[in-house]
Design a protein around this motif. Structure first.
Motif, PDB file in Angstrom:
ATOM      1  N   GLY A 470       0.807  -1.206   0.000  1.00  0.00           N
ATOM      2  CA  GLY A 470       0.000   0.000   0.000  1.00  0.00           C
ATOM      3  C   GLY A 470       0.840   1.255   0.000  1.00  0.00           C
ATOM      4  N   ILE A 471       1.973   1.202   0.738  1.00  0.00           N
ATOM      5  CA  ILE A 471       2.809   2.399   0.830  1.00  0.00           C
ATOM      6  C   ILE A 471       3.648   2.579  -0.431  1.00  0.00           C
ATOM      7  CG2 ILE A 471       4.701   3.449   2.110  1.00  0.00           C
ATOM      8  CD1 ILE A 471       3.642   2.069   4.569  1.00  0.00           C
ATOM      9  N   LEU A 472       4.137   1.464  -0.971  1.00  0.00           N
ATOM     10  CA  LEU A 472       5.027   1.553  -2.120  1.00  0.00           C
ATOM     11  C   LEU A 472       4.485   0.787  -3.324  1.00  0.00           C
ATOM     12  CD1 LEU A 472       8.335   0.960  -0.159  1.00  0.00           C
ATOM     13  CD2 LEU A 472       7.452   3.140  -0.981  1.00  0.00           C
ATOM     14  N   PRO A 473       3.322   1.160  -3.806  1.00  0.00           N
ATOM     15  CA  PRO A 473       2.767   0.390  -4.938  1.00  0.00           C
ATOM     16  C   PRO A 473       3.590   0.548  -6.206  1.00  0.00           C
ATOM     17  CG  PRO A 473       1.453   2.343  -4.547  1.00  0.00           C
ATOM     18  CD  PRO A 473       2.467   2.290  -3.445  1.00  0.00           C
ATOM     19  N   GLY A 474       4.327   1.681  -6.301  1.00  0.00           N
ATOM     20  CA  GLY A 474       5.112   1.923  -7.503  1.00  0.00           C
ATOM     21  C   GLY A 474       6.155   0.838  -7.723  1.00  0.00           C
ATOM     22  N   LEU A 475       6.744   0.361  -6.609  1.00  0.00           N
ATOM     23  CA  LEU A 475       7.765  -0.679  -6.745  1.00  0.00           C
ATOM     24  C   LEU A 475       7.155  -1.968  -7.244  1.00  0.00           C
ATOM     25  CD1 LEU A 475      10.049  -0.199  -3.637  1.00  0.00           C
ATOM     26  CD2 LEU A 475      10.325   0.605  -5.972  1.00  0.00           C
ATOM     27  N   VAL A 476       5.963  -2.309  -6.696  1.00  0.00           N
ATOM     28  CA  VAL A 476       5.312  -3.547  -7.120  1.00  0.00           C
ATOM     29  C   VAL A 476       4.906  -3.441  -8.581  1.00  0.00           C
ATOM     30  CG1 VAL A 476       3.447  -5.149  -6.621  1.00  0.00           C
ATOM     31  CG2 VAL A 476       4.514  -3.861  -4.780  1.00  0.00           C
ATOM     32  N   LEU A 477       4.506  -2.236  -8.966  1.00  0.00           N
ATOM     33  CA  LEU A 477       4.063  -2.034 -10.338  1.00  0.00           C
ATOM     34  C   LEU A 477       5.180  -2.344 -11.328  1.00  0.00           C
ATOM     35  CD1 LEU A 477       1.267  -1.298 -11.025  1.00  0.00           C
ATOM     36  CD2 LEU A 477       1.922   1.076 -11.255  1.00  0.00           C
ATOM     37  N   ARG A 478       6.423  -2.115 -10.885  1.00  0.00           N
ATOM     38  CA  ARG A 478       7.545  -2.417 -11.785  1.00  0.00           C
ATOM     39  C   ARG A 478       7.616  -3.904 -12.079  1.00  0.00           C
ATOM     40  NH1 ARG A 478      12.662   1.226  -9.922  1.00  0.00           N
ATOM     41  NH2 ARG A 478      11.550   3.207  -9.894  1.00  0.00           N
ATOM     42  N   LEU A 479       7.208  -4.715 -11.117  1.00  0.00           N
ATOM     43  CA  LEU A 479       7.243  -6.158 -11.340  1.00  0.00           C
ATOM     44  C   LEU A 479       6.268  -6.572 -12.432  1.00  0.00           C
ATOM     45  CD1 LEU A 479       7.339  -7.508  -7.674  1.00  0.00           C
ATOM     46  CD2 LEU A 479       9.238  -7.055  -9.204  1.00  0.00           C
ATOM     47  N   LEU A 480       5.289  -5.716 -12.726  1.00  0.00           N
ATOM     48  CA  LEU A 480       4.243  -6.098 -13.666  1.00  0.00           C
ATOM     49  C   LEU A 480       4.551  -5.682 -15.095  1.00  0.00           C
ATOM     50  CD1 LEU A 480       1.202  -4.999 -11.483  1.00  0.00           C
ATOM     51  CD2 LEU A 480       2.402  -7.155 -11.466  1.00  0.00           C
ATOM     52  N   HIS A 481       5.729  -5.072 -15.311  1.00  0.00           N
ATOM     53  CA  HIS A 481       6.048  -4.549 -16.643  1.00  0.00           C
ATOM     54  C   HIS A 481       5.984  -5.619 -17.719  1.00  0.00           C
ATOM     55  CE1 HIS A 481       8.118  -0.467 -15.731  1.00  0.00           C
ATOM     56  NE2 HIS A 481       6.870  -0.558 -15.311  1.00  0.00           N
ATOM     57  N   ASP A 482       6.655  -6.757 -17.441  1.00  0.00           N
ATOM     58  CA  ASP A 482       6.716  -7.800 -18.459  1.00  0.00           C
ATOM     59  C   ASP A 482       5.325  -8.321 -18.772  1.00  0.00           C
ATOM     60  OD1 ASP A 482       9.328  -7.537 -18.573  1.00  0.00           O
ATOM     61  OD2 ASP A 482       9.851  -9.387 -17.519  1.00  0.00           O
ATOM     62  N   ALA A 483       4.519  -8.498 -17.720  1.00  0.00           N
ATOM     63  CA  ALA A 483       3.176  -9.042 -17.923  1.00  0.00           C
ATOM     64  C   ALA A 483       2.378  -8.118 -18.826  1.00  0.00           C
ATOM     65  CB  ALA A 483       2.472  -9.214 -16.580  1.00  0.00           C
ATOM     66  N   ALA A 484       2.460  -6.805 -18.552  1.00  0.00           N
ATOM     67  CA  ALA A 484       1.712  -5.861 -19.387  1.00  0.00           C
ATOM     68  C   ALA A 484       2.237  -5.870 -20.812  1.00  0.00           C
ATOM     69  CB  ALA A 484       1.814  -4.462 -18.798  1.00  0.00           C
ATOM     70  N   ALA A 485       3.558  -6.024 -20.952  1.00  0.00           N
ATOM     71  CA  ALA A 485       4.131  -6.056 -22.299  1.00  0.00           C
ATOM     72  C   ALA A 485       3.606  -7.275 -23.057  1.00  0.00           C
ATOM     73  CB  ALA A 485       5.654  -6.084 -22.220  1.00  0.00           C
ATOM     74  N   ILE A 486       3.496  -8.406 -22.361  1.00  0.00           N
ATOM     75  CA  ILE A 486       2.980  -9.604 -23.020  1.00  0.00           C
ATOM     76  C   ILE A 486       1.518  -9.403 -23.394  1.00  0.00           C
ATOM     77  CG2 ILE A 486       2.312 -11.998 -22.597  1.00  0.00           C
ATOM     78  CD1 ILE A 486       4.821 -12.223 -20.876  1.00  0.00           C
ATOM     79  N   ALA A 487       0.753  -8.818 -22.483  1.00  0.00           N
ATOM     80  CA  ALA A 487      -0.695  -8.800 -22.660  1.00  0.00           C
ATOM     81  C   ALA A 487      -1.139  -7.717 -23.643  1.00  0.00           C
ATOM     82  CB  ALA A 487      -1.375  -8.599 -21.323  1.00  0.00           C
ATOM     83  N   VAL A 488      -0.625  -6.501 -23.512  1.00  0.00           N
ATOM     84  CA  VAL A 488      -1.145  -5.427 -24.346  1.00  0.00           C
ATOM     85  C   VAL A 488      -0.078  -4.804 -25.237  1.00  0.00           C
ATOM     86  CG1 VAL A 488      -2.995  -4.891 -22.762  1.00  0.00           C
ATOM     87  CG2 VAL A 488      -0.824  -3.729 -22.517  1.00  0.00           C
ATOM     88  N   GLY A 489       1.130  -5.360 -25.214  1.00  0.00           N
ATOM     89  CA  GLY A 489       2.147  -4.918 -26.149  1.00  0.00           C
ATOM     90  C   GLY A 489       3.045  -3.819 -25.626  1.00  0.00           C
ATOM     91  N   THR A 490       2.645  -3.175 -24.536  1.00  0.00           N
ATOM     92  CA  THR A 490       3.527  -2.150 -23.995  1.00  0.00           C
ATOM     93  C   THR A 490       3.374  -2.115 -22.478  1.00  0.00           C
ATOM     94  OG1 THR A 490       4.030   0.189 -23.938  1.00  0.00           O
ATOM     95  CG2 THR A 490       1.761  -0.385 -24.320  1.00  0.00           C
ATOM     96  N   ALA A 491       4.435  -1.735 -21.803  1.00  0.00           N
ATOM     97  CA  ALA A 491       4.364  -1.665 -20.346  1.00  0.00           C
ATOM     98  C   ALA A 491       3.907  -0.275 -19.927  1.00  0.00           C
ATOM     99  CB  ALA A 491       5.719  -1.978 -19.744  1.00  0.00           C
ATOM    100  N   LEU A 492       3.369  -0.193 -18.725  1.00  0.00           N
ATOM    101  CA  LEU A 492       3.022   1.111 -18.182  1.00  0.00           C
ATOM    102  C   LEU A 492       4.319   1.868 -17.944  1.00  0.00           C
ATOM    103  CD1 LEU A 492       0.632   2.768 -17.200  1.00  0.00           C
ATOM    104  CD2 LEU A 492       1.033   1.834 -14.934  1.00  0.00           C
ATOM    105  N   PRO A 493       4.453   3.076 -18.503  1.00  0.00           N
ATOM    106  CA  PRO A 493       5.723   3.784 -18.323  1.00  0.00           C
ATOM    107  C   PRO A 493       5.995   4.049 -16.841  1.00  0.00           C
ATOM    108  CG  PRO A 493       4.307   4.870 -19.935  1.00  0.00           C
ATOM    109  CD  PRO A 493       3.485   3.829 -19.281  1.00  0.00           C
ATOM    110  N   ALA A 494       7.263   4.082 -16.505  1.00  0.00           N
ATOM    111  CA  ALA A 494       7.630   4.340 -15.109  1.00  0.00           C
ATOM    112  C   ALA A 494       7.117   5.723 -14.703  1.00  0.00           C
ATOM    113  CB  ALA A 494       9.153   4.285 -14.962  1.00  0.00           C
ATOM    114  N   SER A 495       7.041   5.926 -13.384  1.00  0.00           N
ATOM    115  CA  SER A 495       6.244   7.042 -12.882  1.00  0.00           C
ATOM    116  C   SER A 495       6.819   8.429 -13.148  1.00  0.00           C
ATOM    117  CB  SER A 495       6.018   6.867 -11.388  1.00  0.00           C
ATOM    118  OG  SER A 495       5.402   5.641 -11.178  1.00  0.00           O
TER     119      SER A 495
END
Lengths: 658, 221
Positions: A470-495
């Motif tokens: 909850g405090i550091l969701p940005g760090l966890v979000l980085r772990l999801l980059h590859d998944a987003a790249a696989i699923a929708v073709g691009t990762a969520l840009p870093a913050s």
């Protein structure tokens, strides 16, 4: 008794294996590697089987591993002597121990499978093992029916998935995911495969109206298994949905996302309304799972719509929100189910109306459950808020869709999601307030004792992670980059320029509109203000704790039944929302003046999914079975004739197709 | 060898199919068995011819098995069974001859339509053989469902097996052990059927299989 060492061995082994899985998934996600492939020689003849770990499966693997590890600890503590109140024991360990590791292994197998056979095999292992675990409490009156319903629904779901994979594999029988991804099978077949995948995976995940088995089966299992089923197995089902819809089926059509978002918003609202009406705490949590699955499906639907519309960055935002909520829900739902298990172990009852005042008797469990409840209510700075906030950012970007129907539709979906979020807060306020605050409503609640250390440990870990994420969701979000790249073709840009303390999907290249959030600063501000208020009150109010009798309006002190009850807490919301859809009816009978009998308040409601989906389907199946029954009494020649006719028909089809 | 080898193989295969048609409309059991014997002789000849043109001596063994077992031993045994049961004059009810034959023509057309385009690249000989064999199999199945008498059904079963052998000998490199085991299986089936005939006859005084229907272990239906 001889069960101690065996249980320790099995739970210890499962726990270590689950930790290992967690570690591997975490390491993989940190490194951001290309997918790991592993060919295994056993498998269907001529096809072999393969294991693949990529960014998408690793995220889900992380959730499964973490929950598996804590569930092993909890299960070990739960099964030991002395964890339960005298006279109330959990199921015999021999009914749970063999299937618990199997259940975990099945889920891991589904996530690691690199082909349809491995996926379906793992899926079946997972279903059957969890069914056996549900049956472990078969001496409770409701369990056999729940287990039977679960088995039927699991079979239907597997059938749908099987056909879906078969359609996607096409005439070339491309059953490995790599081959399936590369070939297209045409629009019509893909559409059918997508609908079947939503039915198959959705029934496992608990999408309304296929959810009917879930609130019966999940609470029936022992609590650590309930936690796994609710917190993780539904996620494995969602993994199947993501894998097929985002990865294997190719470029989506807009209606895939619309279907999923509509079902998701319906599920979210219906799930939380059901949860509000429940008296059984574990069933309440199961219905809350339905709600969260609805929210995740809604985000996934948004991601599909934006992907189909050619807005990959917004799609990545919605998809990341969904995956983040997958992780978060698996954390707080396992925590809540462990807490419910602790309450059951301490009091022997699951009924909200017999609990109360547990905060004094379970001083360690109570704050942990409070964290879980706050996370489930999506309160900042906990993790539930971070992912729901991200989801709403995606919804607020809805007007960027090009179809007018979808622009309006997304806003409607957003309204449903907001309603569900608000009702969820009410639901968990009721859950925690009725069970832990006030005065005990029964002798069991009075006699409750704090649970043993392993049970507490199993709760502390997910509670800490809830706060941390909850405090550091940005760090966890980085772990999801590859998944987003696989699923929708691009990762969520870093913050962007705001740094890693912030969630700020604003003004990115993809045309994102929105605002930013930092759990850390919310925590600082909220904590600072709380401290300030606390100090002020301590300074200006009288110090020290005072206890006095409650003022009973002049009557002699009445018992704890005069407290606000779970049913009365839910009454306003029930009257507003549930009297139409769920046909909730109340019946009050007061004794005549002079009579000495007690007054009674009867509350009835029904689930429309039963009336409009389950019963018609069953009636049809019953009718068909009755028709087919005649086939059992034909003559030998008739049977031969049937076979002959089948053969000739198939040959004719072949001849026409060739 | 090419031309004449192909023509003779084709002729033999077609003759076997022709006898299958003959099998369909035989009304008397004795003539039915005789027709089956003729089919088996033709099959033996086809196998021997294939052995000659493919230069694979083991097909001669196949031909010999077909000749001895199916053209002589089984027909003779069936004749004796009929004589012992005293049913050699029995006239079997068959589905109307015209409709049965029309159906049979349709099945042959189906198998031709199915096999000819499918095996497009295979050798012409194999292709024709496969189409003929599939027709024989389908006609034999049709015969099994259009006969009421158990002997008629057994002859249908044997004729079906003839169709399978015809398919097997047309393909180069079919191992002998397969044919041997098929022949052996037929032998065993024949023995079982033989025992079965006498048992049915003893109990029901008839070989009409519809008397069996009442004696299934599924309650009194």
């Amino acid at each position: 008794m001889g069960r101690g060492p065996v249980a320790a061995l099995i739970y210890g082994g499962s726990g270590v294996a689950a930790l290992l899985v967690t570690g591997v998934a975490f390491a993989f996600l940190i490194q951001g590697d290309s997918p790991w492939h592993l060919k295994i020689p056993i498998g269907p003849p001529g096809l072999g089987a393969s294991l693949v770990l990529d960014g998408l499966s690793a995220v889900f693997l992380l959730a499964v591993g973490l929950a598996g590890a804590t569930a092993s600890v909890f299960g070990w503590g739960y099964g030991r002597d002395g964890a339960h109140k005298p006279g109330h024991h959990g199921p015999a360990p021999a009914r749970v121990l063999p299937f618990f590791p199997l259940f975990l292994a099945g889920m891991v197998m589904v996530l690691l499978a690199g082909d349809a056979f491995g996926f379906l095999f793992g899926w079946e292992v997972m279903s059957v093992a969890s069914w056996l675990l549900v049956l472990s409490t078969h001496d409770e009156p409701e369990t056999p029916r729940a287990a039977r319903l679960y088995l039927v629904m699991a079979a239907i779901g597997s059938l749908c998935l099987m056909v879906s994979f078969g359609l996607l594999a096409g005439p070339e029988a491309a059953f490995s995911f790599t081959a399936m991804r590369e070939q297209g099978v045409g629009d019509g077949l893909t559409a059918l495969a997508v609908v079947l995948a939503v039915l198959g995976a959705g029934s496992k995940a608990g999408l309304v109206p296929l959810h009917i088995w879930l609130p019966l089966a999940h609470p029936a299992a022992p609590s650590h298994v309930s936690a796994l089923m609710s917190g993780v197995m539904t996620k494995v089902a969602l993994y199947g949905l993501c894998r097929i819809l985002f990865d294997l089926a190719g470029m989506p059509d807009w209606w895939w996302g619309a279907l999923l978002a509509a079902l998701g918003s319906l599920t979210a609202v219906a799930g939380v309304l059901y949860a509000l009406l429940q008296d059984d705490i574990k069933r309440l949590l199961a219905y809350s799972t339905v709600e969260n699955v609805g929210f995740i499906c809604l985000s996934l639907g948004l991601a599909l719509m934006f992907k189909a519309d050619g807005k990959p960055v917004i799609a990545a935002l919605a998809f990341s929100a969904a995956l983040l909520h997958v992780l978060n829900h698996s954390l707080f739902k396992t925590l809540l189910f462990y807490g419910a298990g602790a309450v059951v172990a301490a009091t022997g009852t699951r009924s909200l109306e017999t609990l109360g005042g547990l905060i004094h008797r379970l001083p360690r469990t109570a704050p942990l459950l409070l964290i879980g409840s706050a996370a489930a209510s999506a309160l900042p700075p906990l993790n539930g808020f971070a992912s729901e906030w991200l989801g709403f950012q995606a919804i607020l970007n809805g007007p960027q869709l090009s179809l007018w129907g979808l622009k309006v539709g997304v806003m409607v979906v957003g309204v449903f999601a907001a309603l569900a979020a608000a009702l969820a807060a009410a639901c968990f306020l009721r859950f925690f307030g009725i069970a832990f605050l006030g005065r005990p409503r029964s002798a069991e609640a009075v006699a409750a004792q704090e649970v043993t250390a392993p049970l507490q440990l199993a709760m502390v870990v997910p509670a800490l992670l809830c706060v941390l994420v909850g405090i550091l969701p940005g760090l966890v979000l980085r772990l999801l980059h590859d998944a987003a790249a696989i699923a929708v073709g691009t990762a969520l840009p870093a913050s962007g320029s705001l740094g890693w303390l912030w969630l700020a999907p604003v003004g990115q290249a993809g045309g994102l509109a929105g605002n930013s959030y930092s759990g850390f600063f919310v925590l600082l501000v909220a904590g600072g203000l709380a401290l300030l208020v606390f100090r002020l009150i301590r300074r200006h109010a009288a110090s020290g704790l005072r206890r006095a009798d409650a003022w009973g309006c002049g009557y002699p002190p009445v018992g704890p039944v005069s407290q606000y009850s779970g049913a009365s807490f839910a009454q306003p919301l029930r009257r507003v929302f549930a009297s139409g859809v769920f046909q909730a009816r109340e019946q009050v009978s007061m004794p005549e003046p002079g009579e000495t009998g007690a007054a009674s308040h009867l509350l009835r409601w029904r689930d429309p999914a039963w009336d409009f989906v389950a019963r018609p389907v069953w009636a049809t199946v019953d009718w068909l079975a009755g028709r087919l029954n005649h086939l059992q009494f034909l003559t030998i020649r008739r049977y031969l004739m049937l076979m002959f006719a089948t053969l000739v028909t198939l040959l004719a089809i072949m001849a026409v197709l060739a | 060898m090419g031309e004449i080898g192909y023509d003779v193989a084709h002729l033999l295969g077609t003759s076997i199919l022709l006898v299958s048609f003959a099998l369909l409309y035989q009304r008397r059991l004795t003539s039915l068995i005789n027709a089956f014997a003729v089919q088996s002789v033709l099959l033996a000849a086809a196998a021997a011819w294939q052995g000659w043109i493919q230069a694979s001596p083991h097909l001669y063994l196949t031909a010999l098995i077909a000749l001895v077992l199916k053209a002589v031993v089984i027909p003779v045994a069936l004749h004796r069974i009929i004589a012992r049961l005293g049913i050699h004059r029995t006239i079997e009810r068959v589905l109307g001859v015209a409709s049965t034959l029309a159906l049979a023509v349709g099945l042959v057309a189906l198998s031709l339509a199915l096999v000819l385009p499918l095996a497009g690249e295979a050798a012409a000989l194999t292709r024709e053989d496969l189409a003929l064999a599939l027709s024989v199999v389908l006609l034999a199945l049709l015969m099994m469902i259009s006969r009421r008498n158990a002997i008629g059904q057994v002859v249908g079963f044997m004729s079906l097996e003839n169709g399978l052998i015809l398919a097997a000998i047309g393909v180069k490199g079919m191992p002998l052990v397969v044919e041997m085991s098929v022949a052996f299986a037929v032998m065993v089936a024949f023995i079982i059927f033989g025992v079965f005939f006498f048992q049915i006859r003893e109990r029901f005084d008839s070989l009409d299989v519809q008397y069996l229907e009442r004696f299934r272990g599924e309650g009194d239906r």
